[in-house]
Scaffold this active site. Structure first.
Site, short mmCIF file in Angstrom:
data_model
loop_
_atom_site.label_atom_id
_atom_site.label_comp_id
_atom_site.label_asym_id
_atom_site.label_seq_id
_atom_site.Cartn_x
_atom_site.Cartn_y
_atom_site.Cartn_z
N TYR A 202 0.85 -1.19 0.00
CA TYR A 202 0.00 0.00 0.00
C TYR A 202 0.88 1.24 0.00
O TYR A 202 1.74 1.40 0.88
CB TYR A 202 -0.91 -0.01 1.24
CG TYR A 202 -1.80 1.20 1.34
CD1 TYR A 202 -2.87 1.37 0.45
CD2 TYR A 202 -1.58 2.18 2.30
CE1 TYR A 202 -3.69 2.49 0.53
CE2 TYR A 202 -2.40 3.31 2.38
CZ TYR A 202 -3.45 3.45 1.49
OH TYR A 202 -4.26 4.56 1.55
N ARG A 291 -12.83 -0.32 -21.38
CA ARG A 291 -14.07 0.36 -21.80
C ARG A 291 -13.82 1.86 -21.84
O ARG A 291 -12.75 2.31 -21.44
CB ARG A 291 -15.18 0.08 -20.79
CG ARG A 291 -14.70 0.44 -19.39
CD ARG A 291 -15.80 0.50 -18.38
NE ARG A 291 -15.30 0.40 -17.03
CZ ARG A 291 -14.82 1.41 -16.31
NH1 ARG A 291 -14.77 2.63 -16.84
NH2 ARG A 291 -14.37 1.23 -15.08
P1 ADP Z 1 -11.24 -0.40 -8.48
O1 ADP Z 1 -11.07 -1.36 -9.62
O2 ADP Z 1 -12.17 -0.90 -7.42
O3 ADP Z 1 -11.53 1.00 -8.92
P2 ADP Z 1 -8.40 0.17 -8.26
O4 ADP Z 1 -7.43 -0.95 -8.27
O5 ADP Z 1 -8.56 0.94 -9.52
O6 ADP Z 1 -9.82 -0.37 -7.75
O7 ADP Z 1 -8.03 1.17 -7.08
C1 ADP Z 1 -8.87 2.24 -6.74
C2 ADP Z 1 -8.14 3.21 -5.85
O8 ADP Z 1 -7.71 2.56 -4.65
C3 ADP Z 1 -6.87 3.80 -6.43
O9 ADP Z 1 -7.12 4.90 -7.28
C4 ADP Z 1 -6.13 4.20 -5.17
O10 ADP Z 1 -6.62 5.40 -4.62
C5 ADP Z 1 -6.47 3.07 -4.22
N1 ADP Z 1 -5.42 2.02 -4.29
C6 ADP Z 1 -5.49 0.85 -4.96
N2 ADP Z 1 -4.35 0.12 -4.80
C7 ADP Z 1 -3.53 0.86 -4.01
C8 ADP Z 1 -2.20 0.67 -3.47
N3 ADP Z 1 -1.50 -0.43 -3.72
N4 ADP Z 1 -1.68 1.66 -2.71
C9 ADP Z 1 -2.38 2.80 -2.45
N5 ADP Z 1 -3.63 3.02 -2.91
C10 ADP Z 1 -4.21 2.08 -3.67
#
Ligand code: ADP
Length: 446
Positions: A202, A291
């Site tokens: 994270y 998409r």
């Molecule tokens: P979803 O597919 O549910 O939208 P994402 O993988 O795109 O999920 O992540 C959405 C948000 O979650 C990111 O824009 C970020 O703010 C947070 N996030 C996801 N992975 C991490 C990570 N490894 N470290 C910090 N923030 C993260």
């Protein structure tokens, strides 16, 4: 060639697709639920078919009703918009079998990139950086703890089938893992029908920066620059902009090249987005969305390319119209998502719109499907409008955003307009000091 497009969606994106079809001289078919009889996409399409009751499972997610609607009306292509069936590989496959053109990538690509753990593997193999984490889904808490100990806390558990910020849990220390593991699996199972979760490092204060890519059926793939989407609440985007203040020409080239390599590795066709987390100068692949995105208009503003028209043309077999060579992003664009929700608690606030006035003037675009006396139904997502402002630079875009939000009148339902105005008044936003934790820190200071 495509001549009649069925739009398997509702709301502003359904209307957006209809506008693109009108410019291309194509006929359109709206499908709608019983709750959406008075929707604008129904009014503006050439044909319309009611495909079921309000609940999405029986209407906007009902594949056989949608195919029947296409057959009855003589549509030869289907635009899925975003959400609903847009990333459902089974839907793309069935359309193919019915000789209907799916305006999007191939079913196999959707399937591969829809599994976020498998997508990580694919990307790792071609040498694009990913965050350290588990190889594929985790079977037990002990396995998760083993990986977390190696990479170090904090870590984030994420649903392999994830989307919309669901099925994610941050763990700051080992004692958080047990509860988080079960909670993430339960939430994933409920939301996506698949409980699999994986784990990655994270990052505490990253930016969310994504690259718009586009591929045609002749093997050409380009990128169209970045969008910064760091202003989020509950991991869901609220404000997006292009370009990002954190991305210079060199970083844009490196991120763009990485995005194109990922797209090439999966033979990508049509519009797609590669999402990265940016930490200083380092970027890490997060996921691919196969998409059109909600935030596509900011890219349209700074590239002058109509992405939805391009999607339809490319699906019909045309080569990409994007010129060869390095392009410049023109000016600066910002999008504000206007939701029918409480600006403090974020609880949805459906109901009747009693007053409605749209802002206008230079550099202002509003994508919406609501109007005065329209009743926002409680059954769907709470996005009711998108305000997109474009200026010669970020300062002018912000000034336009402020005055447009001041004149934007929506009464009868609570909206996120006051929240956007407060964010624009924040000196940290103005200086471009953004991260995905911005809203958390901002709310604490209100
Ligand atoms: P979803 O597919 O549910 O939208 P994402 O993988 O795109 O999920 O992540 C959405 C948000 O979650 C990111 O824009 C970020 O703010 C947070 N996030 C996801 N992975 C991490 C990570 N490894 N470290 C910090 N923030 C993260």
């Amino acid at each position: 060639m495509i001549s009649k497009v069925l739009i398997a969606n509702r709301g502003e994106i359904a209307l957006r697709v209809i506008l693109a079809c009108k410019e291309l001289g194509l006929k359109t078919v709206a499908v709608h639920s019983e709750a959406d009889r008075d929707a604008l996409h129904v009014r503006y399409a050439d044909d319309d078919v009611c495909i079921g009751p309000a609940v999405s499972r029986q209407s906007y997610l009902n594949i056989s009703s949608i195919i029947a609607a296409a057959e009855i009306t003589g549509a030869d292509a289907v635009h899925p918009g975003y959400g609903f069936l847009s990333e459902n590989p089974h839907f793309a496959e069935i359309l193919d079998e019915c000789r209907l053109t799916f305006i999007g990538p191939r079913a196999a690509t959707i399937r591969l990139m829809g599994d976020k753990a498998a997508a990580r593997d694919t990307v790792k193999k071609i040498g694009v950086p990913i965050l350290p984490g588990s190889d594929g889904p985790l079977s037990t808490v002990e396995e998760a703890a083993g990986v977390a100990r190696v990479i170090g806390f904090p870590v984030i558990l994420k649903a392999a089938a994830g989307g919309g910020g669901r099925g994610m849990r941050i763990c700051w220390q080992e004692s958080d893992l047990e509860t988080a593991f079960h909670a993430a699996r339960n939430e994933a199972e409920r939301a996506f029908g698949v409980a699999d979760v994986y784990l990655e490092k994270y990052l505490e204060r990253p930016r969310h920066v994504e690259i718009q890519i586009f591929g045609d059926t002749h093997g050409r793939i380009v990128h169209l620059g970045e969008r910064e989407c760091s202003i989020q609440r509950r991991h869901q985007k609220l404000i997006e902009e292009s370009p990002s203040v954190a991305v210079d020409a060199d970083l844009r080239r490196r991120m763009g090249d990485a995005a194109i390599r990922i797209a090439q590795a999966v033979n990508y066709v049509n519009a797609g987005t590669i999402e990265f987390l940016l930490d200083g100068e380092n970027f890490y692949f997060m996921e691919m969305n196969t998409r059109i995105q909600v935030e596509h208009p900011v890219t349209e503003a700074v590239t002058s390319i109509d992405l939805v028209k391009e999607q339809i043309l490319v699906a019909g077999g045309a080569p990409l119209s994007v010129p060869e060579g390095v392009f410049h992003l023109r000016g600066h664009a910002i999008e504000f998502r206007i939701n029918a929700e409480d600006p403090v608690t974020f609880a949805p606030n459906p109901g009747k719109i009693t007053a409605f006035h749209l802002p206008g003037g230079p550099g202002v675009r509003v994508d919406t499907a609501v109007y005065r006396d329209y009743v926002v139904p409680p059954h769907y997502d709470s996005l009711i409008a998108k305000l997109i402002v474009h200026g010669k630079d970020r300062a002018e875009a912000i000034a336009r955003g402020k005055r447009a939000l001041e004149l934007f009148t929506i009464e009868g339902v609570k909206t996120s307009i006051p929240l956007h105005r407060a964010i624009l008044a924040d000196p940290r936003f103005a200086s471009g000091d953004l991260s995905t934790r911005f809203m958390e820190e901002f709310s604490r200071n209100q």
